[in-house]
Scaffold this motif. Structure first.
Motif, PDB file in Angstrom:
ATOM      1  N   MET A 165       6.010  11.242  -8.358  1.00 22.89           N
ATOM      2  CA  MET A 165       6.602  12.274  -9.222  1.00 22.89           C
ATOM      3  C   MET A 165       5.502  13.186  -9.773  1.00 22.89           C
ATOM      4  N   GLN A 221      11.313  17.078   7.807  1.00 18.52           N
ATOM      5  CA  GLN A 221      12.646  17.416   8.342  1.00 18.52           C
ATOM      6  C   GLN A 221      13.423  18.392   7.462  1.00 18.52           C
ATOM      7  N   ARG A 253       8.852  14.476   3.685  1.00 21.03           N
ATOM      8  CA  ARG A 253       8.778  14.530   5.140  1.00 21.03           C
ATOM      9  C   ARG A 253       9.200  15.910   5.608  1.00 21.03           C
ATOM     10  N   ARG A 297      18.589  14.154   7.868  1.00 23.02           N
ATOM     11  CA  ARG A 297      17.823  15.122   7.077  1.00 23.02           C
ATOM     12  C   ARG A 297      17.788  16.477   7.754  1.00 23.02           C
ATOM     13  N   SER A 344      13.132   6.653   1.750  1.00 16.39           N
ATOM     14  CA  SER A 344      13.206   6.357   3.182  1.00 16.39           C
ATOM     15  C   SER A 344      11.864   6.066   3.827  1.00 16.39           C
ATOM     16  N   PRO A 363       7.217   2.682  -2.442  1.00 21.80           N
ATOM     17  CA  PRO A 363       6.522   3.215  -3.612  1.00 21.80           C
ATOM     18  C   PRO A 363       6.979   2.548  -4.909  1.00 21.80           C
ATOM     19  N   LYS A 423       2.239  13.398   2.615  1.00 23.79           N
ATOM     20  CA  LYS A 423       3.382  12.576   2.991  1.00 23.79           C
ATOM     21  C   LYS A 423       4.241  12.185   1.796  1.00 23.79           C
ATOM     22  N   PRO A 465      14.591  12.950  -3.021  1.00 30.65           N
ATOM     23  CA  PRO A 465      15.012  11.879  -2.119  1.00 30.65           C
ATOM     24  C   PRO A 465      16.313  11.202  -2.552  1.00 30.65           C
ATOM     25  N   THR A 506      19.074  10.395   4.121  1.00 32.91           N
ATOM     26  CA  THR A 506      17.918   9.518   4.262  1.00 32.91           C
ATOM     27  C   THR A 506      17.506   9.255   5.705  1.00 32.91           C
ATOM     28  N   THR A 507      18.393   9.449   6.652  1.00 31.66           N
ATOM     29  CA  THR A 507      17.995   9.190   8.036  1.00 31.66           C
ATOM     30  C   THR A 507      17.307  10.433   8.594  1.00 31.66           C
ATOM     31  N   PRO A 508      16.406  10.261   9.563  1.00 36.09           N
ATOM     32  CA  PRO A 508      15.671  11.423  10.085  1.00 36.09           C
ATOM     33  C   PRO A 508      16.612  12.496  10.629  1.00 36.09           C
ATOM     34  N   HIS A 516       0.839  -1.187   0.000  1.00 38.04           N
ATOM     35  CA  HIS A 516       0.000   0.000   0.000  1.00 38.04           C
ATOM     36  C   HIS A 516       0.868   1.230   0.000  1.00 38.04           C
ATOM     37  N   SER A 517       0.955   1.894  -1.110  1.00 38.99           N
ATOM     38  CA  SER A 517       1.622   3.188  -1.130  1.00 38.99           C
ATOM     39  C   SER A 517       1.402   3.793  -2.497  1.00 38.99           C
ATOM     40  N   LEU A 518       1.683   5.070  -2.573  1.00 36.72           N
ATOM     41  CA  LEU A 518       1.624   5.747  -3.851  1.00 36.72           C
ATOM     42  C   LEU A 518       2.798   5.244  -4.673  1.00 36.72           C
ATOM     43  N   PRO A 519       2.571   4.730  -5.882  1.00 35.58           N
ATOM     44  CA  PRO A 519       3.725   4.271  -6.654  1.00 35.58           C
ATOM     45  C   PRO A 519       4.646   5.431  -7.037  1.00 35.58           C
ATOM     46  N   THR A 520       5.917   5.098  -7.263  1.00 32.36           N
ATOM     47  CA  THR A 520       6.929   6.118  -7.521  1.00 32.36           C
ATOM     48  C   THR A 520       6.521   7.078  -8.636  1.00 32.36           C
ATOM     49  N   ASN A 521       5.964   6.553  -9.724  1.00 32.19           N
ATOM     50  CA  ASN A 521       5.611   7.442 -10.834  1.00 32.19           C
ATOM     51  C   ASN A 521       4.517   8.433 -10.437  1.00 32.19           C
TER      52      ASN A 521
END
Lengths: 363, 557
Positions: A18, A238, A236, A295, B407, B453, A233, A285, A290-292, A10-15
Motif C-alpha cells: 500500500m 494485464q 501486474r 484481468r 493473486s 504479502p 511487480k 486487487p 483475479t485470474t490472468p 518472501h514478499s513485500l508485506p501488504t502494508n
C-alpha cells in the motif's frame, strides 16, 4: 516458530504494498499540484485524515484493534485516491461525506479490507458526483491559463467557507481574463459537441489547448508512477495494458468513423483520470478480477465503457462508473476464466463447472 | 546411439513456481562421511506409506546389523532391518515425529560392539543383468526400499507398473538447504546410474533420463563423465564384436541428462514430468499412463546397494545443515538415530533452538521433541536459530493480514489452482465448493504461502480443509452404514412383529375353529349315536339280505 510448512516467506508485506502505491502516486500528484494549486494538497491532507479517522471509528465500534488494522495503510490509500479525484476547491463537508461514505459504507460494512466488492474511493467519488454535480465538476483551469490561481490562504478559505475573505467564489477563480469560464477539457468537448460544434473547431482553440496541456502532464505523471509499480511487480500488466489498449482501440474506431464528432485516441488517453484509473484505480486487487485472463477482460471492458460513457453518457468523466460496473461483473468474470488445473482437461473442467451450477440452481 | 547429445535443455515448463534463496552452499562443500553410531536407537514401525510393519524380534533379543527386525506381512508396506548390532530394549510407543505429536509404535535398540554388516539377510543373486525382473523386485522388497525423496512409497510396488518406456531419475532437489542428492551424484554417479539401470531393467524401460536443476553444475559434470564412460565402453564392445545387435549393449537403455532452470518446485513428480516431457499427467492417473516412471536419486542408490552389495536399507544420506551446525554436510545416518544425538555430535546450541526442521523449509516438518528419530523419509535436518529473542529466519507466528486478492499466489501455483479461492472457501468452511475448486490437486508445495504479502499460512488452511473433508466423508459413510443398519433393524422388528401377529392370528383361528366344533358337538355324543345308528342299519340290512337268500333257496328246492 511457525507450526507448519512453508517456513520460508518472501514478499513485500501488504502494508508496504500500500505504501509503495502511495509512493508511486507522488509524480502524478506533484504535477497535479503544480497545475492546479494548493487545493490538491489540501484535499490530500483532508481526505487522508477523514479516511483514517473513519476507519478508526468503525474498527473501534467493531472491536477490531484499530491501531493494528490501520497499519495496513489501506484506508490511507483510499483517502489519497479520493483526494486526487475530487476538484481542488470542493467544500470540506462534501469531502468529509465522500470519504466517510467510502470507508464506512463501501468498505467496513462489508467486513473491511479484502471483503469489499466495490472500489471504496470510486464509491465515494460517485456518491459526491451524483449528489453535488456542480461542485464536483468545478475544476480550476490549469496554471498556464489563469493569472490568479488561489493562494494557500485563499484555497483554504474556499474549501472551508466556499468563498475568500474578499468575497471571491470558486467561479471567480475559474473565470478567465476574457470572462470565459473554463471547464475541464473532457467537460468542454462534451458540451461543445452537444452544441453542434465540430472537433476541429473545439481543438483548434488556444485556450483549450493550454488547458488540455496541463491534464496531459498530469496523466504523464501517473503513467510514470504506474510503470514504477509494474516494474516492482506491485501490480501486474494485464489490467492497465488491456484498459489503455481498449481505450485506444474504441476511441480510434469511433474517430475513424467520424473525426469531427468523436475525439481522438490521444485525447482520451491524456485526459481526465485515464492514467490514474488504469494504474491505480482499476488495479485495486480487492475489487478487480483475479485470474490472468479475467484481468484482460476486466481491463478491456473498463476501457471500452470509459470511451462509451465519455462520448455518449451524461457525465464528462467515466473512470469511476466504468470501474464500479466492472466490479459488479468481477465474480462472473472470475468464474468463467478459471485457469485449467494441472492434468485436467479443459472440457472436463467446464463440464464439472456446469454440473456444479446445475446442482446449485436445483437446490 | 552414441551420437545423441548427453545433455539437453528441458523441453517443457510448468506454471508458476518461486525462487527462494538456496542456502545449499552451507552443506554441499564437504564430502560425504559417516557418523559414530549412537548408543540408543528408536526405529519406528511405520516409516513408509502403507501398513505398519510387524516386529519379528522379542525384547531382550540380540540382533545383528542388517537383520530383519520388522516385516511387512500383508498389503503395501516395507521391511525394516536393524541399522546397528545390539539388543532389543523395548517395543512400544515412542515419539517418532508423527504430525499429531502422538507416540507411535517403535523398536528401541541398545547398541553393542559388533558392527559388521551381515549381508546374508538378503538373498544372494547372480549379476543383475542375468537375473529375472521378479527376483530383482523381490530383492528390493526384502531390502525394505521405499521412495527416499520424501514420499516413502514402497519402491517394489512402484516397479510393478507395466508399459514403462522412460525412467526419469529425479535429481532436481529443488528445496532450499538440501544437498544429499547433489553430493551423491557428485561422488557416486556410477552407482546411481547402475541403480537406475537395474530399475530400468525391471520395468523394461528403453531410456533413462536424469532430470536435474542447473544450479548443480558439479553433479551434472560428474554424471556426464560417467555416462560418457559407459557410452564409450558400449561402443568398444560393439566395435570389437562387430555385431551390435547380439551384444548386450544393444538392449541397454539409453542415458541422458535433462537440465531444467532452477525453480521451486521442479522436483515435484508432476512438475518434473512436465519439465522433461512437456506433458501433464492426466487427472487421477499415474505417470505410467504416459509410459513414465520417476525415481529419486537416493532410492536408486539404495537399489544399487541392495542388488549389487546385498545391503538392506538401514541408513540414508541426510543433509545436516543450518546456522547452528558445526561442520554442516551430508552424512550416512542409521535410521533410528535421535535428534538429541545429532545435536550433541554437531554441537548445536540447545538454547538457541526451539525446533528443528525435518525436510526442507518449504515442505518440511518442524520438530520440537528432539527424541524424534531419523527415518527413511528424513532427507534433511535444519538447525537454525528459532528462539524469538534472536533474529530469526523463520517467521514468528502472528495474526496474518487480510487477503487482498492480489493473486500473487495464483501466479506462483505450479498446479494452476486459484489459491485465493481455496483460502476463501477453506476459511469460511465451505467444503463442497472448496473441493470443486481443486483442493485435492494441491501438492502442498507452499509456493503460494511463500509469496503471500499478507503472510497467510495458506497451506495450513488447505491441510485443514483436506482433513475436514476426509473426516466428513468418513462420517458420512459411517452415518450411511448406521442408517442402513437402523433401517434393517426397523424392518426386522416390523417383520418379527408381523410374523408374531400372524402366528397369534393363526392360533386364534384354530382355537376358534376348535371352539366352534365343540359348540356344534360338545362331547361327540351325536357322532357316536350316528355311528351306532349306522352300525344298526348295517346289521339290519345284513339280516334282511340273509333272509332273502334263505327264502330264494327254499323256493328253488
Amino acid at each position: 516458530m511457525k507450526l507448519s510448512s512453508p517456513f520460508f516467506h518472501h514478499s513485500l508485506p501488504t502494508n508496504k504494498v500500500m505504501l509503495l502505491v502511495i509512493l508511486a502516486l507522488i509524480p502524478g500528484a506533484a504535477i497535479q499540484f503544480y497545475f492546479f494549486g494548493y487545493g490538491v494538497l489540501i484535499n490530500l491532507i483532508l481526505c487522508s485524515i477523514f479516511a483514517v479517522t473513519a476507519e478508526y471509528f468503525v474498527l473501534y465500534l467493531r472491536n477490531r484493534a484499530p491501531q493494528e488494522v490501520l497499519k495496513d495503510n489501506s484506508a490511507l490509500l483510499t483517502g489519497i485516491l479520493l483526494g486526487l479525484a475530487i476538484p481542488t476547491t470542493l467544500p470540506i463537508w462534501m469531502t468529509f461525506i465522500g470519504t466517510w461514505f467510502a470507508i464506512i459504507f463501501a468498505k467496513q460494512l462489508y467486513g473491511g479490507l479484502g471483503l469489499n466488492p466495490f472500489n471504496p474511493a470510486m464509491v465515494g467519488y460517485v456518491l459526491l458526483l451524483i449528489s453535488f454535480p456542480v461542485e464536483m465538476t468545478a475544476w480550476m483551469p490549469s496554471r498556464d491559463l489563469t493569472a490568479n490561481q488561489p493562494s494557500l490562504v485563499q484555497s483554504l478559505e474556499l474549501v472551508l467557507f466556499s468563498q475568500t475573505s474578499s468575497g471571491l467564489t470558486v467561479n471567480d477563480f475559474r473565470t478567465l481574463a476574457d470572462g470565459y469560464t473554463m471547464a475541464t477539457p473532457l467537460d468542454h468537448v462534451k458540451t461543445e459537441h452537444v452544441l453542434g460544434k465540430m472537433s476541429s473547431e473545439i481543438f483548434s482553440k488556444e485556450l483549450f489547448q493550454a488547458n488540455q496541456n496541463g491534464w496531459m502532464w498530469v496523466n504523464f505523471g501517473y503513467l510514470i508512477g504506474g510503470i514504477y509499480l509494474l516494474f516492482n511487480k506491485v501490480i501486474r500488466w494485464q489490467i492497465p495494458v488491456s484498459l489503455l489498449a481498449s481505450i485506444f482501440v474504441t476511441s480510434g474506431v469511433l474517430n475513424l468513423f467520424d473525426e469531427e464528432l468523436f475525439s481522438s485516441s490521444w485525447f482520451h488517453l491524456t485526459s481526465g483520470a485515464t492514467m490514474l484509473g488504469a494504474f491505480f484505480i482499476a488495479t485495486d486487487p480487492v475489487s478487480a478480477a483475479t485470474t490472468p485472463k479475467g484481468r484482460l477482460i476486466y481491463g478491456a471492458s473498463i476501457g471500452f465503457l470509459v470511451v462509451i460513457i465519455r462520448t455518449f453518457g451524461g457525465y464528462p468523466e467515466a473512470i469511476a462508473f466504468a470501474v464500479l460496473l466492472l466490479n459488479l461483473a468481477t465474480p462472473t468474470i472470475d468464474h468463467y476464466t478459471k485457469p485449467t488445473i494441472y492434468g485436467h482437461s479443459k472440457d472436463q473442467q467446464d463440464q464439472d463447472d456446469d454440473k456444479q451450477n446445475g446442482t446449485a440452481a436445483n437446490e | 546411439m552414441t551420437d545423441l547429445p548427453i545433455i539437453e535443455k528441458a523441453k517443457g515448463h510448468f506454471h508458476g513456481g518461486v525462487h527462494p534463496q538456496e542456502f545449499k552452499s552451507i552443506s554441499n562443500q564437504a564430502e560425504i562421511s559417516a557418523l559414530p553410531s549412537p548408543s540408543n536407537l528408536v526405529i519406528p514401525l511405520q516409516q513408509h506409506i502403507g501398513n505398519a510393519s510387524q516386529p519379528i524380534v522379542n525384547v531382550g533379543e540380540t540382533v545383528e546389523k542388517g537383520q530383519l527386525i520388522a516385516s511387512c506381512t500383508s498389503g503395501l508396506g516395507a521391511n525394516i532391518h536393524a541399522p546397528v548390532s545390539g539388543i532389543v530394549k523395548s517395543i512400544g510407543p515412542h515419539h517418532t515425529g508423527h504430525p499429531s505429536g502422538l507416540p507411535t509404535a517403535a523398536i528401541e535398540l541398545e547398541t553393542n560392539d559388533q558392527q559388521n554388516l551381515n549381508s546374508e539377510y538378503l538373498p544372494r543373486l547372480n549379476h543383475w543383468r542375468e537375473e529375472t525382473s521378479d527376483n530383482l523386485r523381490n530383492c528390493i522388497k526384502n531390502a525394505g526400499i521405499v521412495g527416499l525423496g520424501g514420499a516413502t512409497f514402497p519402491t517394489e510396488a512402484k516397479l510393478k507398473t507395466a508399459n514403462i518406456k522412460t525412467l526419469i531419475v529425479n535429481a532436481m532437489e529443488c528445496e532450499p538447504y538440501i544437498t544429499c542428492d547433489d553430493r551423491l551424484l557428485r561422488e557416486h554417479p556410477e552407482q546411481v546410474i547402475e541403480g537406475s539401470q537395474i530399475a530400468a531393467k525391471i520395468v523394461n524401460a528403453t531410456e533413462i533420463i536424469f532430470a536435474i536443476e542447473d544450479n548443480k553444475p558439479e553433479a551434472i559434470s560428474s554424471l556426464e563423465k560417467a555416462i560418457r564412460l559407459i557410452r564409450e565402453a558400449q561402443k568398444s564392445t560393439i566395435d570389437s564384436s562387430g555385431e551390435p545387435k547380439n551384444s548386450s549393449a544393444g538392449t541397454e537403455p539409453s542415458l541422458r541428462i535433462v537440465i531444467a532452470p532452477t525453480k521451486y518446485p521442479s522436483g515435484g513428480e508432476k512438475q518434473t514430468i512436465e519439465l522433461v516431457t512437456g506433458k501433464q499427467v492426466p487427472k487421477d492417473q499415474l505417470p505410467a499412463s504416459l509410459g513414465l516412471l520417476v525415481q529419486n536419486v537416493a532410492t536408486l542408490h539404495s537399489i544399487y546397494n541392495a542388488v549389487v552389495n546385498q545391503k538392506p536399507l538401514t541408513e540414508r544420506l541426510v543433509t545436516i545443515t543450518g546456522d547452528l551446525v558445526n561442520k554442516p554436510g551430508n552424512y550416512w545416518i542409521p535410521f533410528g538415530t535421535k535428534l538429541t544425538h545429532l545435536i550433541e555430535t554437531f554441537e548445536v546450541d540447545r538454547k538457541k533452538i526451539s525446533a528443528a526442521i525435518l525436510g526442507g523449509p518449504m515442505m518440511g516438518q518442524s520438530i520440537s521433541n528432539f527424541d524424534t528419530p531419523v527415518t527413511k523419509s528424513t532427507n534433511c535436518i535444519i538447525f537454525n536459530r528459532t528462539q524469538s529473542n534472536e533474529k530469526s529466519w523463520v517467521i514468528e507466528t502472528k495474526p496474518h493480514q487480510a487477503c487482498i486478492r492480489c493473486s500473487e499466489c495464483q501466479q506462483a501455483c505450479p498446479v494452476d489452482l486459484l489459491p485465493q479461492q481455496l483460502y476463501w472457501f477453506s476459511e469460511s468452511k465451505q467444503w463442497e465448493p472448496l473441493e470443486k475448486q481443486g483442493l485435492f490437486d494441491c501438492i502442498e508445495c507452499g509456493a503460494c504461502a511463500y509469496v503471500c504479502p499478507s503472510e497467510i499460512p495458506l497451506v495450513h488452511y488447505y491441510r485443514f480443509g483436506k482433513s475436514e473433508i476426509r473426516k466428513n466423508k468418513a462420517n458420512q459413510e459411517k452415518a450411511e452404514k448406521a442408517k442402513q443398519r437402523f433401517e434393517f433393524r426397523e424392518m426386522r422388528l416390523a417383520r418379527a412383529k408381523e410374523e408374531r401377529a400372524m402366528k397369534h392370528k393363526k392360533a386364534a383361528e384354530e382355537r376358534k375353529k376348535a371352539a366352534n366344533n365343540q359348540q356344534e358337538d360338545p362331547s361327540g355324543k351325536q357322532a357316536a349315536i350316528n355311528r351306532a345308528l349306522e352300525r344298526v342299519k348295517q346289521k339290519k340290512a345284513g339280516l334282511a339280505q340273509s333272509q332273502t337268500t334263505q327264502d330264494s333257496g327254499e323256493a328253488n328246492e
